[in-house]
Design a protein around this motif. Structure first.
Motif, PDB file in Angstrom:
ATOM      1  N   GLY A 303       0.612  -1.380  -0.056  1.00 45.72           N
ATOM      2  CA  GLY A 303       0.081  -0.254   0.112  1.00 45.72           C
ATOM      3  C   GLY A 303       0.966   0.900  -0.300  1.00 45.72           C
ATOM      4  N   THR A 304       2.066   1.161  -0.358  1.00 45.33           N
ATOM      5  CA  THR A 304       3.042   2.355   0.188  1.00 45.33           C
ATOM      6  C   THR A 304       3.773   2.869  -1.287  1.00 45.33           C
ATOM      7  OG1 THR A 304       5.039   1.454   0.287  1.00 45.33           O
ATOM      8  CG2 THR A 304       3.572   1.825   2.311  1.00 45.33           C
ATOM      9  N   GLY A 305       3.154   2.023  -2.344  1.00 40.36           N
ATOM     10  CA  GLY A 305       3.667   1.479  -3.809  1.00 40.36           C
ATOM     11  C   GLY A 305       4.628   1.547  -3.431  1.00 40.36           C
ATOM     12  N   GLU A 307       6.178  -1.847  -3.170  1.00 46.50           N
ATOM     13  CA  GLU A 307       5.718  -3.554  -2.900  1.00 46.50           C
ATOM     14  C   GLU A 307       6.346  -4.358  -3.828  1.00 46.50           C
ATOM     15  OE1 GLU A 307       1.773  -3.653  -4.029  1.00 46.50           O
ATOM     16  OE2 GLU A 307       0.587  -3.058  -2.577  1.00 46.50           O
ATOM     17  N   GLU A 308       7.747  -4.751  -3.495  1.00 46.43           N
ATOM     18  CA  GLU A 308       9.202  -4.874  -4.814  1.00 46.43           C
ATOM     19  C   GLU A 308       9.092  -6.250  -3.533  1.00 46.43           C
ATOM     20  OE1 GLU A 308      13.508  -5.334  -7.252  1.00 46.43           O
ATOM     21  OE2 GLU A 308      12.464  -2.868  -5.611  1.00 46.43           O
ATOM     22  N   LEU A 309       9.156  -6.034  -2.464  1.00 39.84           N
ATOM     23  CA  LEU A 309       9.124  -7.581  -1.236  1.00 39.84           C
ATOM     24  C   LEU A 309       8.774  -8.484  -1.529  1.00 39.84           C
ATOM     25  CD1 LEU A 309      11.739  -7.962   0.238  1.00 39.84           C
ATOM     26  CD2 LEU A 309      10.437  -6.893   2.278  1.00 39.84           C
ATOM     27  N   VAL A 310       7.134  -7.807  -1.704  1.00 40.30           N
ATOM     28  CA  VAL A 310       5.678  -9.028  -1.780  1.00 40.30           C
ATOM     29  C   VAL A 310       6.208  -9.829  -3.040  1.00 40.30           C
ATOM     30  CG1 VAL A 310       4.185  -9.493  -2.389  1.00 40.30           C
ATOM     31  CG2 VAL A 310       4.197  -7.341  -1.216  1.00 40.30           C
ATOM     32  N   ARG A 311       6.763  -9.357  -4.486  1.00 37.69           N
ATOM     33  CA  ARG A 311       7.144 -10.142  -5.942  1.00 37.69           C
ATOM     34  C   ARG A 311       8.204 -10.864  -4.962  1.00 37.69           C
ATOM     35  NH1 ARG A 311       6.302  -9.992 -11.155  1.00 37.69           N
ATOM     36  NH2 ARG A 311       8.029 -10.482 -12.217  1.00 37.69           N
ATOM     37  N   LEU A 408      -1.089 -11.932  -2.176  1.00 40.98           N
ATOM     38  CA  LEU A 408       0.147 -12.565  -1.100  1.00 40.98           C
ATOM     39  C   LEU A 408      -0.489 -10.070  -0.165  1.00 40.98           C
ATOM     40  CD1 LEU A 408       1.524 -14.155   1.154  1.00 40.98           C
ATOM     41  CD2 LEU A 408       3.088 -13.149  -0.828  1.00 40.98           C
ATOM     42  N   SER A 409      -0.935  -9.677  -1.360  1.00 41.82           N
ATOM     43  CA  SER A 409      -1.009  -8.474  -0.829  1.00 41.82           C
ATOM     44  C   SER A 409      -1.741  -7.845   0.428  1.00 41.82           C
ATOM     45  CB  SER A 409      -0.471  -6.962  -2.167  1.00 41.82           C
ATOM     46  OG  SER A 409       0.988  -7.237  -2.208  1.00 41.82           O
TER      47      SER A 409
END
Length: 445
Positions: A303-305, A307-311, A408-409
């Motif tokens: 939600g912060t823009g 979200e690279e760590l999610v991937r 996941l997000s």
């Protein structure tokens, strides 16, 4: 080539049982056996299966290649390493001649026809659909928050609904439960057939052959019924993948897909888009549940823009638990791989399960660390290949990664996941699956 072949070494490997070779070990613990083989014998390992000097019908050598350079050679030179391998022949019996199982000119025509349906821009159109289904999962979880859930079961429902809606539109409530019931049965039967040293024709009325025919017929009937219904009402208004399959044409010949080809593609998309993604999600969620400090970092970026760590978490989950844990090829000529001589007509296996744990490219390989996929990565292309590679790389890679990161997000934005600090047992079926429930507790953040 003759000089290279003459200088190349024979492939080393374990001896196994005096009569059955490595068949018992591979049947009892396939993943453990090939990982042990790598640690003992190196990047190219031979496994003899069957009688020591038996005929090819009951005796075969399988060579596993684990170094990225060798994998690059296997996956990118189809003229030498063909898909004339038993795994694809068995899948062809179950799901027909779709993109996964076809070969040669037939495959090339299908790939040209279908590639435009899976460009990143086209796939991005399914984001809203995926977000709706992820919200459904999150809302369903509100009922059970604080209690133990089976992550695999939850992810199976999500991925089947996503791929069902992507294929058929919104009218899937009757179709999805039946397909969700049939797909695991198909996987079990396909693996059982793959492990047979002597494979009887399906036309022989054995109990297993009859069961295979029943499951295949049930799948075909479901998909054929959907196709027939769509043909009756027309599809001008629909934006789902089935409508796009009707409209798809080979850009070189202008040829459309036949109804049988459309059915076979749908079965491939259902199998590949459901089984693999649900397992990958369940294992990734479980890993995050066992590593709360990593989970908190991943959740903090949602939600912060940023979200690279999610991937990255998804990719690291698929490193440790690659849904497609191995891929087979067949040598069409004598060939040298990583300095070892492999004769023609040898089954060659490349296994993400092993290469994703290669300590030369993955320090402390069993550690869950999404940071491995952040920033510039100085690794060979085939140190990591959960979606295959070369001309036969998975056409649905963008779809699967988007589907997994969306879910996941959504889940981590609402819930904290806690999982038992133990590795879930896995079984190598057609794809990698958990041996039982993948348990975790969800609490509202």
């Amino acid at each position: 080539m003759t000089t290279q072949l003459s200088k190349a070494a024979a492939v080393p490997g374990p001896v196994g049982h005096p009569l059955l070779g490595m068949l018992p070990a591979l049947r009892d613990d396939l993943l453990g056996s090939i990982l042990d083989g790598f640690h003992t014998y190196g990047d190219v390992v031979a496994y003899h299966v069957g009688l020591p000097r038996g005929p090819r019908a009951v005796s075969v050598d399988v060579v596993n290649v684990h170094h990225p350079d060798g994998i690059h050679q296997v996956l990118t030179t189809p003229q030498v390493f063909s898909r004339r391998a038993s795994a694809y022949e068995i899948l062809r019996e179950f799901i027909g001649e779709g993109l996964l199982t076809s070969d040669g000119d037939h495959w090339l025509q299908q790939r040209r026809t279908l590639q435009p349906l899976f460009t990143p821009r086209r796939v991005a159109r399914y984001t809203e659909l995926m977000a709706e289904e992820a919200a459904r999962v999150v809302d369903d979880m509100a009922v059970t928050a604080g209690s133990v859930v089976d992550l695999y079961q939850v992810m199976q429902r999500y991925t089947m609904r996503v791929v069902g809606r992507a294929l058929f539109g919104d009218d899937i409530d009757e179709v999805v439960p039946r397909l969700q019931e049939l797909m695991p049965i198909l996987g079990d039967l396909a693996l059982a057939r793959a492990l047979q040293v002597v494979k009887l024709p399906l036309s022989w009325p054995t109990p297993r052959s009859r069961r295979i025919t029943q499951v295949r017929t049930a799948q075909y009937e479901i998909v054929d019924r959907i196709i027939a219904a769509r043909q009756r009402v027309g599809d001008e208004e629909n934006e789902d993948m089935l409508s796009r399959l009707f409209a798809a044409k080979d850009p070189e010949t202008g040829q459309s897909l036949s109804m049988e080809e459309i059915r076979d593609q749908i079965l491939v998309f259902l199998l590949a888009g459901h089984e693999t993604t649900s397992a990958g999600l369940a294992f990734t969620m479980h890993l995050l549940g066992r590593h709360p400090e990593v989970q908190d970092r991943v959740a903090a970026g949602i939600g912060t823009g940023d979200e690279e760590l999610v991937r990255a978490a998804v990719m690291e989950g698929m490193r440790l638990y690659p849904p497609v844990y191995s891929m087979e090829r067949m040598t069409e000529a004598d060939v040298v791989v990583s300095g070892h001589r492999i004769p023609a007509n040898t089954k060659v296996v490349v296994a993400p399960w092993v290469t994703h744990r290669h300590p030369e490219f993955w320090p402390d390989p069993e550690r869950f660390d999404p940071d491995r996929f952040l920033g510039q990565q100085d690794r060979p292309r085939y140190a990591y290949f959960p979606f295959g590679g070369g001309p036969r790389s998975c056409i649905g890679e963008h779809f699967a990664l988007l589907e997994m990161t969306v879910l996941l997000s959504a889940l981590l934005a609402r819930y904290r996941v806690a999982a038992p600090d133990e590795r879930p047992e896995v079984v190598p079926m057609v794809t990698l699956r958990p041996a039982g429930a993948v348990r975790a507790t969800l609490t509202v953040r």
